[in-house]
Design a protein around this motif. Sequence first.
Motif, PDB file in Angstrom:
ATOM      1  N   VAL A  49       0.864  -1.179   0.000  1.00  0.00           N
ATOM      2  CA  VAL A  49       0.000   0.000   0.000  1.00  0.00           C
ATOM      3  C   VAL A  49       0.898   1.226   0.000  1.00  0.00           C
ATOM      4  O   VAL A  49       1.760   1.370   0.865  1.00  0.00           O
ATOM      5  N   LEU A  50       0.703   2.100  -0.984  1.00  0.00           N
ATOM      6  CA  LEU A  50       1.488   3.329  -1.097  1.00  0.00           C
ATOM      7  C   LEU A  50       0.543   4.521  -0.990  1.00  0.00           C
ATOM      8  O   LEU A  50      -0.554   4.492  -1.537  1.00  0.00           O
ATOM      9  N   ASP A 104      -6.979   0.179  -6.338  1.00  0.00           N
ATOM     10  CA  ASP A 104      -6.248  -1.080  -6.416  1.00  0.00           C
ATOM     11  C   ASP A 104      -5.732  -1.280  -7.846  1.00  0.00           C
ATOM     12  O   ASP A 104      -5.939  -0.447  -8.713  1.00  0.00           O
ATOM     13  N   ASP A 105      -5.082  -2.410  -8.066  1.00  0.00           N
ATOM     14  CA  ASP A 105      -4.669  -2.846  -9.397  1.00  0.00           C
ATOM     15  C   ASP A 105      -3.570  -1.984 -10.002  1.00  0.00           C
ATOM     16  O   ASP A 105      -3.520  -1.805 -11.208  1.00  0.00           O
ATOM     17  N   TYR A 106      -2.690  -1.412  -9.186  1.00  0.00           N
ATOM     18  CA  TYR A 106      -1.530  -0.688  -9.686  1.00  0.00           C
ATOM     19  C   TYR A 106      -0.323  -1.614  -9.686  1.00  0.00           C
ATOM     20  O   TYR A 106      -0.222  -2.509  -8.847  1.00  0.00           O
ATOM     21  N   VAL A 124       1.063  -6.493  -7.836  1.00  0.00           N
ATOM     22  CA  VAL A 124       0.023  -5.472  -7.774  1.00  0.00           C
ATOM     23  C   VAL A 124       0.009  -4.861  -6.377  1.00  0.00           C
ATOM     24  O   VAL A 124       0.197  -5.548  -5.376  1.00  0.00           O
ATOM     25  N   PHE A 125      -0.203  -3.550  -6.308  1.00  0.00           N
ATOM     26  CA  PHE A 125      -0.292  -2.853  -5.032  1.00  0.00           C
ATOM     27  C   PHE A 125      -1.422  -1.841  -5.081  1.00  0.00           C
ATOM     28  O   PHE A 125      -2.041  -1.623  -6.115  1.00  0.00           O
ATOM     29  N   ARG A 126      -1.679  -1.206  -3.944  1.00  0.00           N
ATOM     30  CA  ARG A 126      -2.782  -0.266  -3.788  1.00  0.00           C
ATOM     31  C   ARG A 126      -2.222   1.130  -3.527  1.00  0.00           C
ATOM     32  O   ARG A 126      -1.195   1.273  -2.866  1.00  0.00           O
ATOM     33  N   ILE A 127      -2.913   2.150  -4.022  1.00  0.00           N
ATOM     34  CA  ILE A 127      -2.541   3.539  -3.753  1.00  0.00           C
ATOM     35  C   ILE A 127      -3.675   4.194  -2.972  1.00  0.00           C
ATOM     36  O   ILE A 127      -4.841   4.074  -3.343  1.00  0.00           O
TER      37      ILE A 127
END
Length: 168
Positions: A49-50, A104-106, A124-127
């Motif tokens: 998570v960023l 999501d889906d970054y 995949v990570f979340r912003i």
Amino acid sequence: VGLEVAPGRNRKIVWDAKELGEGYDGNVALEVRGRLYIPFVRIEKLQKVLKRGVAYQATWNGGTAQNILNFDLYRGEEKVTTFPNIANVGHTALIIPTHVKPGDDYRLQITDSRNRDQIVFTDVFRIKRRVPLGLKLGVVGILGGAGYYFASQSTGPSDIPEPGTPKK
């Protein structure tokens, strides 16, 4: 299909067998060849998570010191922004711009600037927003309520004297 097909997700081959002719009634054998994919760099650390506007360390190993890397931020299959010309020293600070929508889906696509065939994707990570939207709306509501309260308070009698009659 071609000798050099770029790697990626959800790739497929479609073949229209009409080129064999309408009356063809035999067997067909197809051969698909590929090479073992060996990433030129391996991502060691990137958080799941960023938050926008916060600096995060991305670390990796591999490649050579001559590699100049480009980090492209993708949401799904759409490129959102690029972090260009990053020296291959094994780490960099990434700051997600505030114009990037939370969600999501970054993922990051890392490429060698001189060899576009060398591609690595992160997981995949979340912003997220740096300051949650609910907190921002709460502060605006409190300030608005306080402003209304103070504006609606009676200030008592006016210190401005009544106008006199004009002299002729």
